[in-house]
Scaffold this motif. Structure first.
Motif, PDB file in Angstrom:
ATOM      1  N   HIS A  31       0.954  -1.232  -0.011  1.00  0.00           N
ATOM      2  CA  HIS A  31      -0.060  -0.076   0.046  1.00  0.00           C
ATOM      3  C   HIS A  31       0.885   1.230  -0.060  1.00  0.00           C
ATOM      4  N   ASP A  32       1.921   1.247   0.766  1.00  0.00           N
ATOM      5  CA  ASP A  32       2.712   2.381   1.137  1.00  0.00           C
ATOM      6  C   ASP A  32       4.108   1.846   1.358  1.00  0.00           C
ATOM      7  N   ALA A  33       4.754   1.471   0.315  1.00  0.00           N
ATOM      8  CA  ALA A  33       6.219   0.915   0.496  1.00  0.00           C
ATOM      9  C   ALA A  33       7.012   1.659   1.322  1.00  0.00           C
ATOM     10  N   GLU A  34       7.234   3.067   0.940  1.00  0.00           N
ATOM     11  CA  GLU A  34       7.942   3.891   1.533  1.00  0.00           C
ATOM     12  C   GLU A  34       7.851   4.095   3.236  1.00  0.00           C
ATOM     13  N   LEU A  35       6.541   4.290   3.521  1.00  0.00           N
ATOM     14  CA  LEU A  35       6.199   4.223   5.034  1.00  0.00           C
ATOM     15  C   LEU A  35       6.686   2.799   5.712  1.00  0.00           C
ATOM     16  N   ALA A  36       6.460   1.527   4.964  1.00  0.00           N
ATOM     17  CA  ALA A  36       6.273   0.340   5.506  1.00  0.00           C
ATOM     18  C   ALA A  36       7.923   0.129   5.753  1.00  0.00           C
ATOM     19  N   GLU A  37       8.705   0.911   5.138  1.00  0.00           N
ATOM     20  CA  GLU A  37      10.228   0.786   5.364  1.00  0.00           C
ATOM     21  C   GLU A  37      10.736   1.639   6.519  1.00  0.00           C
ATOM     22  N   LYS A  38       9.996   2.186   6.895  1.00  0.00           N
ATOM     23  CA  LYS A  38      10.619   3.423   8.047  1.00  0.00           C
ATOM     24  C   LYS A  38       9.558   3.379   9.114  1.00  0.00           C
ATOM     25  N   ALA A  39       8.531   2.781   9.248  1.00  0.00           N
ATOM     26  CA  ALA A  39       7.383   2.730  10.247  1.00  0.00           C
ATOM     27  C   ALA A  39       7.901   1.606  11.459  1.00  0.00           C
ATOM     28  N   GLN A  40       7.482   2.210  12.415  1.00  0.00           N
ATOM     29  CA  GLN A  40       7.460   1.111  13.811  1.00  0.00           C
ATOM     30  C   GLN A  40       6.028   1.285  14.491  1.00  0.00           C
ATOM     31  N   VAL A  41       5.554   0.056  14.805  1.00  0.00           N
ATOM     32  CA  VAL A  41       4.420  -0.016  15.618  1.00  0.00           C
ATOM     33  C   VAL A  41       4.671   0.709  16.895  1.00  0.00           C
ATOM     34  N   ILE A  42       3.761   1.451  17.397  1.00  0.00           N
ATOM     35  CA  ILE A  42       3.631   2.215  18.491  1.00  0.00           C
ATOM     36  C   ILE A  42       3.378   0.968  19.552  1.00  0.00           C
ATOM     37  N   PRO A  43       4.240   1.068  20.596  1.00  0.00           N
ATOM     38  CA  PRO A  43       3.763   0.064  21.806  1.00  0.00           C
ATOM     39  C   PRO A  43       2.221   0.037  22.230  1.00  0.00           C
ATOM     40  N   GLY A  44       1.613  -1.016  22.328  1.00  0.00           N
ATOM     41  CA  GLY A  44       0.298  -0.605  22.834  1.00  0.00           C
ATOM     42  C   GLY A  44      -0.676  -0.434  21.862  1.00  0.00           C
ATOM     43  N   LEU A  45      -0.390  -0.161  20.582  1.00  0.00           N
ATOM     44  CA  LEU A  45      -1.354   0.163  19.506  1.00  0.00           C
ATOM     45  C   LEU A  45      -1.188  -0.712  18.504  1.00  0.00           C
ATOM     46  N   ASP A  46      -1.480  -2.302  18.769  1.00  0.00           N
ATOM     47  CA  ASP A  46      -1.069  -3.254  17.724  1.00  0.00           C
ATOM     48  C   ASP A  46      -2.298  -4.276  18.232  1.00  0.00           C
ATOM     49  N   LEU A  47      -3.460  -4.225  17.449  1.00  0.00           N
ATOM     50  CA  LEU A  47      -4.451  -5.375  17.911  1.00  0.00           C
ATOM     51  C   LEU A  47      -5.060  -6.089  16.606  1.00  0.00           C
TER      52      LEU A  47
END
Length: 182
Positions: A31-47
């Motif tokens: 969907h967004d390869a550029e963001l996928a490479e540099k993003a991290q999941v914010i702790p507690g906001l993964d469900l």
């Protein structure tokens, strides 16, 4: 004629590198390869939420992740809300909102959670029974990224074990891990 699908794990192949926190949903890359490479999941906001009504043949899921673009960390508006939803066994559709400040991302996820579960964020333990007609919060699953899935096919000239493509193997592993966790 038949098909068997064994799961070969890292232990049976080679050791996988340790995960650094929860991985960003792998479909973000398409969907967004550029963001996928540099993003991290914010702790507690993964469900992950699920809605199953066997009587009417409904089996749906919703993946929600708060993401932080680490290259924009100096900017308070460096966060995103990632949502992937669809029928179980499908890749579903993706919505990505942002950038926004982290409190807004957390509020957006809490609002979606309340809408889908009928419960306040933080009031439900994973695996607890859902309210009628609502989604339930699933246990976190950690797919083995080094797992390889194969099928035994005996309707060919050369019966034997045939590996899934890397993408299909990852998809089967994701479903297997979610099933085993829940």
């Amino acid at each position: 004629q038949g098909v068997l699908c064994p799961r070969l794990t890292a232990a049976s192949l080679s050791a996988a590198p340790p995960l650094e926190g929860m991985p960003v949903d792998r479909d973000l890359a398409g969907h967004d390869a550029e963001l996928a490479e540099k993003a991290q999941v914010i702790p507690g906001l993964d469900l992950r939420l699920a809605y199953i009504d066997a009587d009417v043949g409904v089996d749906k899921y919703l993946v929600l992740q708060g993401l932080r673009d680490e290259t924009m960390a100096a900017d308070p508006k460096c966060c995103y809300v990632y949502k992937r939803s669809g029928g179980t066994g499908t890749r579903g559709s993706i919505d990505l909102d942002g950038p926004m400040e982290q409190p807004k991302a957390a509020k957006a996820i809490a609002d979606i959670f309340r809408e889908m579960t009928g419960q306040e964020w933080g009031s439900v333990e994973p695996g607890h029974r859902a309210l009628p007609g609502k989604y339930w919060l699933q246990q976190a699953a950690t797919p083995d990224e080094a797992a390889v899935w194969q099928c035994y096919v005996d309707d060919r000239k050369q019966p034997g074990w045939y590996p899934y493509s890397q993408a299909k193997s990852a998809e089967v592993e994701e479903l297997y891990a979610q099933h085993m966790a829940n």
